[in-house]
Scaffold this motif. Structure first.
Motif, PDB file in Angstrom:
ATOM      1  N   GLU A  88      -7.764 102.324  71.587  1.00  0.00           N
ATOM      2  CA  GLU A  88      -6.806 102.081  70.518  1.00  0.00           C
ATOM      3  C   GLU A  88      -7.491 102.181  69.160  1.00  0.00           C
ATOM      4  O   GLU A  88      -8.638 101.758  69.001  1.00  0.00           O
ATOM      5  CB  GLU A  88      -6.180 100.682  70.663  1.00  0.00           C
ATOM      6  CG  GLU A  88      -5.528 100.413  72.010  1.00  0.00           C
ATOM      7  CD  GLU A  88      -4.258 101.212  72.232  1.00  0.00           C
ATOM      8  OE1 GLU A  88      -3.688 101.704  71.232  1.00  0.00           O
ATOM      9  OE2 GLU A  88      -3.832 101.350  73.400  1.00  0.00           O
ATOM     10  N   ILE A  89      -6.778 102.737  68.206  1.00  0.00           N
ATOM     11  CA  ILE A  89      -7.254 102.831  66.830  1.00  0.00           C
ATOM     12  C   ILE A  89      -6.363 101.958  65.958  1.00  0.00           C
ATOM     13  O   ILE A  89      -5.144 102.132  65.944  1.00  0.00           O
ATOM     14  CB  ILE A  89      -7.211 104.286  66.302  1.00  0.00           C
ATOM     15  CG1 ILE A  89      -7.944 105.224  67.261  1.00  0.00           C
ATOM     16  CG2 ILE A  89      -7.801 104.356  64.899  1.00  0.00           C
ATOM     17  CD1 ILE A  89      -9.410 104.954  67.401  1.00  0.00           C
ATOM     18  N   TYR A  90      -6.957 101.011  65.275  1.00  0.00           N
ATOM     19  CA  TYR A  90      -6.200 100.113  64.408  1.00  0.00           C
ATOM     20  C   TYR A  90      -6.766 100.172  62.991  1.00  0.00           C
ATOM     21  O   TYR A  90      -7.916 100.563  62.777  1.00  0.00           O
ATOM     22  CB  TYR A  90      -6.291  98.659  64.881  1.00  0.00           C
ATOM     23  CG  TYR A  90      -5.761  98.394  66.263  1.00  0.00           C
ATOM     24  CD1 TYR A  90      -4.395  98.296  66.489  1.00  0.00           C
ATOM     25  CD2 TYR A  90      -6.626  98.207  67.343  1.00  0.00           C
ATOM     26  CE1 TYR A  90      -3.893  98.021  67.762  1.00  0.00           C
ATOM     27  CE2 TYR A  90      -6.138  97.938  68.609  1.00  0.00           C
ATOM     28  CZ  TYR A  90      -4.787  97.851  68.816  1.00  0.00           C
ATOM     29  OH  TYR A  90      -4.302  97.582  70.075  1.00  0.00           O
ATOM     30  N   GLU A  91      -5.958  99.749  62.039  1.00  0.00           N
ATOM     31  CA  GLU A  91      -6.473  99.458  60.698  1.00  0.00           C
ATOM     32  C   GLU A  91      -5.765  98.202  60.208  1.00  0.00           C
ATOM     33  O   GLU A  91      -4.536  98.098  60.245  1.00  0.00           O
ATOM     34  CB  GLU A  91      -6.260 100.629  59.734  1.00  0.00           C
ATOM     35  CG  GLU A  91      -4.850 101.128  59.621  1.00  0.00           C
ATOM     36  CD  GLU A  91      -4.726 102.242  58.595  1.00  0.00           C
ATOM     37  OE1 GLU A  91      -3.651 102.844  58.559  1.00  0.00           O
ATOM     38  OE2 GLU A  91      -5.677 102.490  57.838  1.00  0.00           O
ATOM     39  N   ALA A  92      -6.556  97.232  59.828  1.00  0.00           N
ATOM     40  CA  ALA A  92      -6.014  95.945  59.398  1.00  0.00           C
ATOM     41  C   ALA A  92      -6.916  95.377  58.302  1.00  0.00           C
ATOM     42  O   ALA A  92      -7.604  94.373  58.509  1.00  0.00           O
ATOM     43  CB  ALA A  92      -5.935  94.990  60.579  1.00  0.00           C
TER      44      ALA A  92
END
Length: 217
Positions: A88-92
């Motif tokens: 999974e690729i997230y940005e937070a």
């Protein structure tokens, strides 16, 4: 590094640029470092740089400021509820800054054993949430525990955002358990260093006895 043939190569493919919306590429980011102070009241973020804001406003501002520094990108392989691994690729950006700042404030305001135990509770809460058990009785009980731990988690954390990194460089709290006179090893400190010798000997006694047995001594 050379990837082996097979399906595992999919996990080795770098994310494409169009995956991200909030964050700039930290490897080509030349923005000047952004220093800021986040204030908390009983565990809840309440201000940035002395400006009172709602939690939503704080997240929105941090998304912008941290995102401009390339902070908050996550590339992970997760274990789904059924046991299947998924990349999974997230940005937070906002969340990562808040988590970092809050954790650092807990380091100076929570007693050691309470802090250690809470980290395990945090992980379990995350697992329950990830698995979709939002209304779980256990989750509600854990939240009651967490709420109690936050009664002294108030203060300010100063940090710098730059090139994908979050660097904490200052902590201040009226509820702090940190005492320089206890922590220093300089002459004249308020901690009797001679007391440490007996403590260390007693604390390590069980390990010493076990080691002698294992070595046949």
């Amino acid at each position: 590094m050379r990837w082996r043939p097979g399906s595992s190569r999919i996990c080795g493919t770098p994310p494409t640029k169009d995956v991200y919306d909030y964050t700039q590429d930290p490897t080509v980011n030349f923005n000047a470092p952004d220093e800021l102070i986040i204030s908390f009241d009983k565990g809840r973020p309440v201000a940035i740089d002395g400006r009172p804001l709602s939690v939503l406003e704080i997240i929105q501002e941090l998304n912008t400021r941290a995102g401009a520094q390339g902070v908050g990108r996550l590339d992970v392989v997760e274990d789904r509820l059924v046991g299947i691994k998924s990349r999974e690729i997230y940005e937070a950006p906002g969340a990562m800054v808040l988590i970092t700042a809050h954790t650092e404030l807990e380091h100076v305001t929570l007693e050691r054993e309470l802090g250690r135990y809470k980290r395990g509770v945090d992980q379990k809460w995350g697992e329950l949430t990830y698995d979709g058990l939002w209304f779980s009785p256990l989750k509600r009980s854990l939240e009651a525990f967490v709420e109690h731990t936050q009664q002294h988690v108030s203060g300010d954390i100063r940090l710098v955002l730059h090139a994908g990194a979050i660097i904490v460089n200052g902590r201040r709290s009226g509820e702090s358990l940190y005492d320089f006179n206890l922590a220093t090893y300089d002459e004249g400190d308020s901690f009797d260093q001679s007391a440490a010798k007996g403590f260390v000997q007693l604390h390590g006694l069980s390990s010493k006895i076990s080691a002698k047995r294992d070595l046949g001594l």
